[in-house]
Scaffold this motif. Structure first.
Motif, short mmCIF file in Angstrom:
data_model
loop_
_atom_site.label_atom_id
_atom_site.label_comp_id
_atom_site.label_asym_id
_atom_site.label_seq_id
_atom_site.Cartn_x
_atom_site.Cartn_y
_atom_site.Cartn_z
N ILE A 1 10.29 8.86 0.33
CA ILE A 1 11.17 9.58 -0.41
C ILE A 1 12.10 8.77 -1.37
CG2 ILE A 1 13.29 11.32 -0.26
CD1 ILE A 1 10.38 12.51 0.49
N ASP A 2 12.45 7.85 -0.65
CA ASP A 2 13.51 6.93 -1.45
C ASP A 2 12.80 6.09 -2.75
OD1 ASP A 2 15.56 7.37 0.52
OD2 ASP A 2 15.45 5.69 1.56
N PHE A 3 11.76 5.75 -2.41
CA PHE A 3 10.90 4.89 -3.44
C PHE A 3 10.55 5.73 -4.54
CE2 PHE A 3 7.23 3.36 -5.96
CZ PHE A 3 7.27 1.68 -5.61
N LEU B 1 0.67 -1.22 -0.06
CA LEU B 1 0.00 0.01 0.02
C LEU B 1 0.87 1.15 0.03
CD1 LEU B 1 -2.81 1.25 0.19
CD2 LEU B 1 -2.50 0.81 2.71
N TYR B 2 1.83 1.20 0.86
CA TYR B 2 2.68 2.62 1.02
C TYR B 2 3.50 2.80 -0.15
CZ TYR B 2 6.03 5.43 3.32
OH TYR B 2 6.98 6.58 3.89
N ASN B 3 3.99 1.47 -0.89
CA ASN B 3 4.84 1.77 -2.12
C ASN B 3 3.91 2.21 -3.39
OD1 ASN B 3 7.19 1.14 -0.98
ND2 ASN B 3 7.25 -1.05 -1.62
N ALA C 1 4.87 9.41 -8.35
CA ALA C 1 6.00 9.08 -9.37
C ALA C 1 5.49 9.32 -10.64
CB ALA C 1 6.92 7.86 -9.30
N LYS C 2 4.29 8.52 -10.93
CA LYS C 2 3.61 8.49 -12.18
C LYS C 2 3.22 10.02 -12.54
CE LYS C 2 0.65 5.48 -12.66
NZ LYS C 2 -0.28 4.46 -13.52
#
Length: 356
Positions: free
Chosen positions: A313-315, A274-276, A283-284
């Motif tokens: 932030i990293d993802f 879910l988080y990702n 990002a899209k």
């Protein structure tokens, strides 16, 4: 000159107030209002005297003389679409806010209370970059259904503030840079800023773009239409699924991104996915904004409360850092942003805007 400013940011059950001298915070407090207190009033506008008295009472208790203020600054409410800037409160603005021409919301009280206090001490009242700031290009308004044009409703105050901060820290002018700002809070808005204007942005209130802690984001429109006519839900229930009970709330029964992040850190597969997924959708949207700017992007700015989460932030960074450098300004310092807008107007750095 360091202007002394009273900042007022009304919420549904609270009123944040702060006093600034220049950009230095002197005092800040969140005044809580019980449901019983708020429930006495038929409309949001009817709360103005009650909230004003509470504000003045706290200032007196803190030995802060409201007469020392150079201006009163309120959070902007649901007005008709307007360009970005600092607006002096006038009769046209007050009329639209009191009549709820664009909707009833606690933020409508910002200008009303600021004007009330300002008039009492003979000082100007301002609002800065309300959520209805609209600088979208005409091509960005098309939705595919003429009756449903895309609208500009988003985190304008923070988006503008962090974009200008980036420009300042880069020794540039906001009007000379192209940046993408992704605000990630209870809702998500991703704006394409080109040379001082946000030329495209998703409607962060009504279900466009990435899902968020409490927004559905864009959903399959055909399935949504069938849900609406299934007879299982009222209009109010469907709207609540879009704003309030969507996103993390729908999947994980929380609107606190830290709870989902904690699940990810502890290895919970549902929380991790879910988080990702939220990061994936943000990002899209950043990629789409890059296309709007023809790939000419000076920086991607990640901001809002969710930006405190390093895994998020990293993802996102892994997906979009090929576009432009990533800059992170976590949180949403609304009070400072309101103060900065008033300072720019009072100092003559920016023209004071007129609401018509």
């Amino acid at each position: 000159m360091s202007y002394k400013l009273l900042i007022i940011n009304p919420g549904s059950t609270s009123t944040k107030i702060a006093v600034y001298e220049g950009e230095k915070e002197i005092f800040q407090e969140t005044l809580r209002h019980s449901s019983e207190e708020i429930g006495k009033f038929k409309s949001v506008a009817d709360q103005q005297d009650f909230r004003t008295e509470v504000i003045l009472g706290i200032l007196k208790k803190k030995n802060i003389d409201v007469k020392d203020m150079d201006a009163i600054v309120g959070r902007g409410g649901l007005l008709k679409p307007i360009p970005s800037g600092t607006y002096e409160v006038n009769d046209s603005m007050l009329k639209d806010l009191k009549e709820n021409v664009r909707g009833e919301h606690a933020s409508n009280l910002g200008a009303i209370i600021a004007n009330k206090i300002g008039n009492s001490i003979g000082k100007p009242a301002f609002i800065v970059d309300p959520v209805v700031v609209d600088e979208m290009e005409e091509i960005a308004r098309f939705s595919g259904i003429p009756e449903l044009p895309r609208k500009s409703i988003f985190h304008a105050l923070n988006q503008k503030a962090v974009a200008k901060r980036y420009a300042r820290e880069s020794s540039k002018k906001y009007e000379d840079v192209n940046v993408i700002v992704a605000h990630m809070g209870g809702g998500v808005s991703v704006g394409a800023h080109r040379k001082g204007k946000i030329i495209d942005v998703n409607n962060a209130l009504d279900g466009e773009g990435a899902f968020s802690p409490e927004r559905s984001g864009g959903v399959p429109s055909g399935d949504l239409a069938r849900m609406c006519f299934s007879g299982k839900y009222t209009l109010e229930e469907v709207l609540k699924k879009i704003t309030g009970k969507g996103g993390f709330v729908a999947y994980f029964n929380t609107n606190d991104a830290r709870v989902v992040e904690k699940g990810l850190m502890e290895g919970d597969p549902k929380a991790t996915l879910l988080y990702n997924a939220m990061g994936y959708q943000v990002a899209k949207d950043i990629g789409a904004a890059a296309a709007v700017l023809n790939g000419q992007v000076d920086a991607i700015i990640l901001t809002g409360g969710v930006a405190y989460g390093k895994p998020m932030i990293d993802f996102i960074s892994k997906m979009v850092s090929f576009i432009a450098p990533i800059v992170v300004y976590p949180g949403e310092d609304e009070m400072l942003a309101l103060a900065q807008g008033a300072i720019r107007a009072l100092s003559g750095e920016e023209k004071i805007m007129k609401y018509e």
